[in-house]
Design an enzyme around this catalytic site. Structure first.
Site, PDB file in Angstrom:
ATOM      1  CB  SER A  60      -8.659  44.620  29.481  1.00 22.11           C
ATOM      2  OG  SER A  60      -7.762  45.209  30.384  1.00 22.11           O
ATOM      3  CE  LYS A  63     -10.236  45.982  33.495  1.00 29.52           C
ATOM      4  NZ  LYS A  63      -9.051  46.059  32.647  1.00 29.52           N
ATOM      5  CB  SER A 119      -9.943  49.120  30.108  1.00 30.05           C
ATOM      6  OG  SER A 119      -9.678  47.749  30.275  1.00 30.05           O
TER       7      SER A 119
END
Length: 282
Positions: A60, A63, A119
């Site tokens: 993640s 992101k 997230s």
């Protein structure tokens, strides 16, 4: 063996390269996992560099680039409609989500909180679908941005960092630290990542969204948060930053096997780096 030599040998034994002169009175804390990097963004100097150019999946942390690209082209007040496909995508992948509900209309700024705090893969999908247009188009923009920034060891396959059938995306600790440093120059990004929790009203019903930041670094002095990440292939990842004594320190830890240790290590690195100012570029 002299003190300085002993420090260098000790660093080598843990696979750590300290790119500043060794501080004999206070050697750098050990780091674990596959790779790590600590940048003094104020000077451009690398303070810690352990396998910093090793290409690995980053989960993640992807992101960060998603938010960076969106902030470069969208208005914060733009409204994005959440679709059933956004929700199904995250649920099917077993990803963390912002629990978005189909039919809701949220501003870009609100979705950035849903992207970065819990997230949310659903938030990532909604933003990529809207500003690609289409997820594939957005991913192409992510890769074009990485290339323009000189992040030569970075490749994205989606907007969220989930494993993909054609192969996972990858990056390095150095590339991700450079990206985080650039993103943190945007005041909106900085405000979002340093927020512990956020409540956002829903237009679809009367239930509000309540999001809590997954980054446990926010209790550290001057912390700017940034991003956590985990998949089985990537391990536990962390991008972290803090403003200390007029300096901005930005670090990345990739491929940790212990979730809590990545935060403990990051705190130790920030504390150590704040005591050892460096000069010049590197």
């Amino acid at each position: 063996m002299g003190n300085r030599t002993a420090v260098i040998v000790a660093c080598a034994l843990v696979g750590l390269t300290v790119s500043t002169p060794a501080f004999a009175d206070s050697p750098a804390p050990s780091t674990y996992g596959r790779a790590s990097y600590l940048l003094d963004e104020s000077t451009g100097k690398a303070m810690i560099s352990k396998r910093a150019d090793k290409r690995v999946p980053i989960a993640s942390l992807t992101k960060i680039m998603t938010a960076y690209v969106v902030l470069g082209q969208a208005k914060l007040t733009d409204k994005v409609r959440i679709t059933a496909k956004d929700v199904r995508y995250a649920e099917r992948g077993g990803a963390t989500t912002a629990d978005l509900r189909p039919g809701d209309r949220l501003t870009v700024k609100e979705l950035l909180y849903g992207l970065m705090l819990p997230s949310g893969a659903d938030a990532a999908h909604a933003l990529a679908r809207t500003y690609g247009p289409g997820v594939d188009g957005f991913t192409a923009k992510m890769n074009a941005t990485a290339k323009a920034m000189g992040l030569s060891n970075t490749s994205y396959v989606n907007a969220d960092g989930l494993p993909a059938r054609g192969g996972d995306g990858y990056s390095t600790a150095r590339d991700q630290a450079r990206l985080a440093a650039a993103a943190l120059r945007n005041p909106t990004f900085r405000s979002v990542t340093s927020t512990k929790s956020r409540t956002v009203a829903s237009t679809a019903d009367h239930r509000a969204y309540s999001w809590t930041n997954t980054n446990r670094m926010l209790d550290a002095p001057g912390s700017l948060g940034v991003k956590t990440g985990y998949t089985r292939a990537a391990g536990f990842n962390l991008a972290f930053a803090a403003d200390r004594k007029g300096r901005r320190l930005v670090g990345v830890i990739l491929g940790e096997t212990d979730s809590s240790r990545r935060f403990d290590t990051a705190r130790s690195l920030l504390k150590w780096a704040a005591k050892h100012p460096v000069e010049g570029n590197g």
